[in-house]
Write a protein that holds these residues in place. Sequence first.
Motif, mmCIF file in Angstrom:
data_model
loop_
_atom_site.group_PDB
_atom_site.id
_atom_site.type_symbol
_atom_site.label_atom_id
_atom_site.label_comp_id
_atom_site.label_asym_id
_atom_site.label_seq_id
_atom_site.Cartn_x
_atom_site.Cartn_y
_atom_site.Cartn_z
ATOM 1 N N TYR A 24 0.828 -1.200 0.000
ATOM 2 C CA TYR A 24 0.000 0.000 0.000
ATOM 3 C C TYR A 24 0.867 1.257 0.000
ATOM 4 N N ARG A 25 0.230 2.375 -0.267
ATOM 5 C CA ARG A 25 0.956 3.640 -0.366
ATOM 6 C C ARG A 25 1.643 4.028 0.930
ATOM 7 N N ASP A 26 1.171 3.514 2.069
ATOM 8 C CA ASP A 26 1.811 3.825 3.353
ATOM 9 C C ASP A 26 2.939 2.841 3.685
ATOM 10 N N GLY A 27 3.188 1.870 2.805
ATOM 11 C CA GLY A 27 4.255 0.901 3.018
ATOM 12 C C GLY A 27 3.808 -0.399 3.651
ATOM 13 N N SER A 28 2.596 -0.457 4.173
ATOM 14 C CA SER A 28 2.099 -1.714 4.725
ATOM 15 C C SER A 28 1.828 -2.693 3.577
ATOM 16 N N THR A 29 1.772 -3.974 3.910
ATOM 17 C CA THR A 29 1.583 -4.996 2.890
ATOM 18 C C THR A 29 0.499 -5.986 3.301
ATOM 19 N N ALA A 30 -0.036 -6.677 2.303
ATOM 20 C CA ALA A 30 -1.036 -7.715 2.538
ATOM 21 C C ALA A 30 -1.005 -8.693 1.367
ATOM 22 N N THR A 31 -1.576 -9.845 1.589
ATOM 23 C CA THR A 31 -1.743 -10.830 0.523
ATOM 24 C C THR A 31 -3.224 -11.125 0.369
ATOM 25 N N VAL A 32 -3.725 -11.028 -0.853
ATOM 26 C CA VAL A 32 -5.102 -11.380 -1.162
ATOM 27 C C VAL A 32 -5.091 -12.836 -1.589
ATOM 28 N N LYS A 33 -5.617 -13.694 -0.730
ATOM 29 C CA LYS A 33 -5.653 -15.129 -1.022
ATOM 30 C C LYS A 33 -7.046 -15.497 -1.495
ATOM 31 N N THR A 34 -7.105 -16.220 -2.609
ATOM 32 C CA THR A 34 -8.381 -16.646 -3.155
ATOM 33 C C THR A 34 -8.431 -18.171 -3.207
ATOM 34 N N LYS A 35 -9.638 -18.678 -3.315
ATOM 35 C CA LYS A 35 -9.838 -20.127 -3.344
ATOM 36 C C LYS A 35 -10.329 -20.573 -4.716
ATOM 37 N N GLN A 36 -9.809 -21.679 -5.187
ATOM 38 C CA GLN A 36 -10.167 -22.196 -6.508
ATOM 39 C C GLN A 36 -11.668 -22.412 -6.641
ATOM 40 N N LYS A 37 -12.325 -22.824 -5.563
ATOM 41 C CA LYS A 37 -13.761 -23.093 -5.605
ATOM 42 C C LYS A 37 -14.579 -21.848 -5.955
ATOM 43 N N ASP A 38 -13.974 -20.653 -5.795
ATOM 44 C CA ASP A 38 -14.675 -19.410 -6.112
ATOM 45 C C ASP A 38 -14.643 -19.078 -7.601
ATOM 46 N N GLY A 39 -13.934 -19.878 -8.397
ATOM 47 C CA GLY A 39 -13.898 -19.690 -9.847
ATOM 48 C C GLY A 39 -13.477 -18.286 -10.238
ATOM 49 N N ASP A 40 -14.188 -17.743 -11.224
ATOM 50 C CA ASP A 40 -13.852 -16.401 -11.705
ATOM 51 C C ASP A 40 -14.189 -15.303 -10.693
ATOM 52 N N GLY A 41 -14.909 -15.654 -9.633
ATOM 53 C CA GLY A 41 -15.161 -14.693 -8.566
ATOM 54 C C GLY A 41 -13.868 -14.226 -7.908
ATOM 55 N N LEU A 66 1.170 6.282 -8.981
ATOM 56 C CA LEU A 66 1.696 5.211 -9.826
ATOM 57 C C LEU A 66 1.447 3.863 -9.164
ATOM 58 N N VAL A 67 1.124 2.881 -9.989
ATOM 59 C CA VAL A 67 1.068 1.485 -9.561
ATOM 60 C C VAL A 67 2.179 0.760 -10.303
ATOM 61 N N VAL A 68 2.959 -0.024 -9.593
ATOM 62 C CA VAL A 68 4.033 -0.807 -10.199
ATOM 63 C C VAL A 68 3.679 -2.275 -10.026
ATOM 64 N N MET A 69 3.615 -2.981 -11.152
ATOM 65 C CA MET A 69 3.235 -4.396 -11.154
ATOM 66 C C MET A 69 4.355 -5.251 -11.716
ATOM 67 N N GLU A 70 4.456 -6.458 -11.170
ATOM 68 C CA GLU A 70 5.368 -7.416 -11.776
ATOM 69 C C GLU A 70 4.734 -7.855 -13.085
ATOM 70 N N ASP A 71 5.508 -7.831 -14.157
ATOM 71 C CA ASP A 71 5.012 -8.166 -15.483
ATOM 72 C C ASP A 71 4.650 -9.641 -15.567
ATOM 73 N N ILE A 72 3.856 -9.987 -16.555
ATOM 74 C CA ILE A 72 3.442 -11.372 -16.782
ATOM 75 C C ILE A 72 4.672 -12.187 -17.172
ATOM 76 N N LEU A 146 8.412 -3.783 -5.518
ATOM 77 C CA LEU A 146 7.811 -3.077 -6.653
ATOM 78 C C LEU A 146 7.464 -1.641 -6.256
ATOM 79 N N ARG A 147 6.906 -1.463 -5.060
ATOM 80 C CA ARG A 147 6.606 -0.111 -4.577
ATOM 81 C C ARG A 147 7.890 0.698 -4.440
ATOM 82 N N TRP A 148 8.911 0.092 -3.841
ATOM 83 C CA TRP A 148 10.180 0.798 -3.667
ATOM 84 C C TRP A 148 10.808 1.159 -5.011
ATOM 85 N N ALA A 149 10.661 0.278 -6.001
ATOM 86 C CA ALA A 149 11.180 0.570 -7.341
ATOM 87 C C ALA A 149 10.475 1.789 -7.932
#
Length: 179
Positions: A24-41, A66-72, A146-149
């Motif tokens: 996040y912009r304040d430097g804190s971090t999190a992981t969004v974990k999803t479950k396969q059973k949720d499909g495209d949700g 700016l948003v910095v993403m790891e490329d595909i 990525l944020r630091w970059a």
Amino acid sequence: MTDEQRKFTVVGLDLSLTGSGIAYRDGSTATVKTKQKDGDGRLAQIEQAVQIAVGGSEGLGPAVDLVVMEDIPQNSHAAKPIAMVHGVVRNLLVKTGIPYALVTPATLKSYATGKGSGDKVPMALAAYKRAGLEFEDDNQCDAAWLRWAGLEWLGNPEFSMPAAQRDALKKAVWPGVAR
């Protein structure tokens, strides 16, 4: 306030269908974990988390610079699901007018560690050495780098990096953000 005094806000995203790291912009971090059973949700869950991270909800203040993403990743079995996540997130960023940069995994590792290959341990060690931080998982660590970059690229680094490692960022695809 001059451009030199301006403090930019950057969000880092290490996107994945199963565990997306967000710095996040304040430097804190999190992981969004999803479950396969949720499909495209799962795509909607990730989109909602990114929207919150970039200030896309009422009351969160101004949008990020700016948003910095790891490329595909190329030639990877994970490229197809990651591309789906990228499509959702990039569409959100385009609709909200937030510029984004793409950094390959090798470029990110070169910036963080001075070497463009290797496993996740050197990234974590470099984060501890430079910022004194430890992370719950490698998704958060990559998102932080990525944020630091992005902050480095915009001229607001959080810490000092060797010139050769800063120069690695020239290989990334950067948008036209006034820096």
